[in-house]
Write an enzyme that holds these catalytic residues in place. Structure first.
Site, PDB file in Angstrom:
ATOM      1  N   ASP A 165       0.901  -1.211   0.000  1.00  0.00           N
ATOM      2  CA  ASP A 165      -0.075   0.031  -0.111  1.00  0.00           C
ATOM      3  C   ASP A 165       0.844   1.194   0.080  1.00  0.00           C
ATOM      4  O   ASP A 165       1.617   1.568   0.924  1.00  0.00           O
ATOM      5  CB  ASP A 165      -0.885  -0.098   1.294  1.00  0.00           C
ATOM      6  CG  ASP A 165      -2.002   1.198   1.240  1.00  0.00           C
ATOM      7  OD1 ASP A 165      -1.724   2.090   0.670  1.00  0.00           O
ATOM      8  OD2 ASP A 165      -2.967   0.843   1.609  1.00  0.00           O
ATOM      9  N   SER A 208      -0.952  12.164 -12.964  1.00  0.00           N
ATOM     10  CA  SER A 208      -1.749  13.236 -12.259  1.00  0.00           C
ATOM     11  C   SER A 208      -3.261  12.980 -12.887  1.00  0.00           C
ATOM     12  O   SER A 208      -3.550  12.044 -13.140  1.00  0.00           O
ATOM     13  CB  SER A 208      -1.164  14.586 -12.867  1.00  0.00           C
ATOM     14  OG  SER A 208      -1.784  15.635 -12.321  1.00  0.00           O
ATOM     15  N   LYS A 211      -3.971  16.163  -6.250  1.00  0.00           N
ATOM     16  CA  LYS A 211      -3.142  16.086  -7.733  1.00  0.00           C
ATOM     17  C   LYS A 211      -2.663  17.218  -7.965  1.00  0.00           C
ATOM     18  O   LYS A 211      -1.448  17.429  -8.501  1.00  0.00           O
ATOM     19  CB  LYS A 211      -4.232  15.846  -8.743  1.00  0.00           C
ATOM     20  CG  LYS A 211      -4.645  14.375  -8.684  1.00  0.00           C
ATOM     21  CD  LYS A 211      -3.517  13.117  -9.078  1.00  0.00           C
ATOM     22  CE  LYS A 211      -4.372  12.097  -9.077  1.00  0.00           C
ATOM     23  NZ  LYS A 211      -3.472  10.882  -9.344  1.00  0.00           N
TER      24      LYS A 211
END
Ligand code: COA
Length: 269
Positions: free
Chosen positions: A65, A142, A160
């Site tokens: 993760d 992104s 982002k």
């Protein structure tokens, strides 16, 4: 597709590389001859992606993760032990859901920032020591939300925007080490988890999305993979610190898509 890239003798590692856009990128590198490592948090997805990649060449799947920096470090060490220094590293793990800011818990906001932004930092920081000395390419995934404010996307817009700036700063700091750092900002890509979450569904939904894209179609995972191959290749040897949209020219025009999807999603709740 006529463009040919040669990644033989290279190691490409893709975080989040077991589904959607990131899997498409991993498969493209594998088809071009790379040894490929994919990492994600779900064992079943990792096993399926590793099998697909092994059928194309040398594939390795690892569970981690990106929110867990030590797990990221362990995956990187294992990947390098198996496949050697990393030539191309893609950081694409992401989370998303539609939620009005006023009803988004702080934890809901944090979980997306932790995956998208902090996760990207973990991947980049831990990978630096494992990148091919003098010639490596780091690519962040992104999204249009990094520059276009979109309702119901406060968490993703914030995360982002941070990813874009992280790419630019690392390009400044790591250029002298021969590491190029760039980001890809994909538009609406058909068949992805993102589109299932963010676009109105059905033929009507698809028609609305097509209207917003000057090139008149949704993108494919292969459209993004071609850009990832370019950025990972020597052809992009002088490109660093760039955030490149691959969106059919849609630019900032996707807000109505999110609103239409949210309208459906919020009516259901
Ligand atoms: N609306 C509002 N809040 C939501 C939500 C939704 N649809 N989905 C999750 N949350 C909130 C949860 O309620 C929780 O907040 P709380 O603690 O205040 O209750 C918080 O977000 C964390 O949720 P949880 O399910 O525990 O996180 P997770 O780590 O298991 O899942 C997500 C991560 C939330 C990003 C999940 O959507 C996910 O795994 N998505 C898969 C990947 C993906 O989104 N891909 C598309 C990329 S474009």
């Amino acid at each position: 597709m006529n463009v040919q890239f040669d990644f033989s003798s290279r190691h490409a590692m893709v975080f989040g590389g077991t589904t959607g856009i990131n899997l498409g990128i991993a498969q493209a590198y594998a088809r071009a001859g790379a040894r490929v490592t994919v990492v994600s948090r779900k064992q079943a997805n990792v096993d399926a992606a590793a099998a697909t990649l092994s059928a194309l060449g040398l594939g390795l799947g690892l569970v981690a993760d990106v929110r867990d920096e030590q797990a990221v470090a362990a995956a990187l060490a294992q990947a390098v032990a198996a496949h050697g220094p990393i030539d191309v590293l893609v950081s694409g793990a992401a989370g998303n859901f539609l939620a009005p800011a006023a009803q988004m818990s702080a934890n809901a906001f944090k979980v997306v920032v932790d995956i998208d932004l902090l996760g990207s930092f973990h991947v980049a920081r831990q990978a630096l020591q494992h990148l091919r000395q003098g010639a490596a390419s780091l690519i962040f995934i992104s999204a249009p939300q990094s520059t276009v404010p979109m309702a119901y996307q406060a968490h993703v817009c914030a995360a982002k925007a941070g990813v874009d700036q992280l790419a630019r700063v690392l390009a400044l700091e790591w250029g002298a080490l021969g590491v190029r750092v760039n980001a890809i900002s994909p538009g609406p890509i058909e068949g992805t988890e993102g589109m299932r979450r963010l676009a109105p569904q059905g033929e009507e939904g698809a028609a609305l999305v097509r209207q917003m894209v000057p090139l008149g179609r949704m993108g494919t995972t292969d459209d993004i993979a071609q850009l990832a191959m370019f950025l990972g290749s020597d052809a992009a040897g002088y490109i660093s610190g760039a955030v490149i949209a691959c969106d059919g020219g849609a630019q900032g025009q996707l807000s109505p898509m999110i609103l239409a999807a949210a309208d459906g999603a919020l009516k259901k709740t």
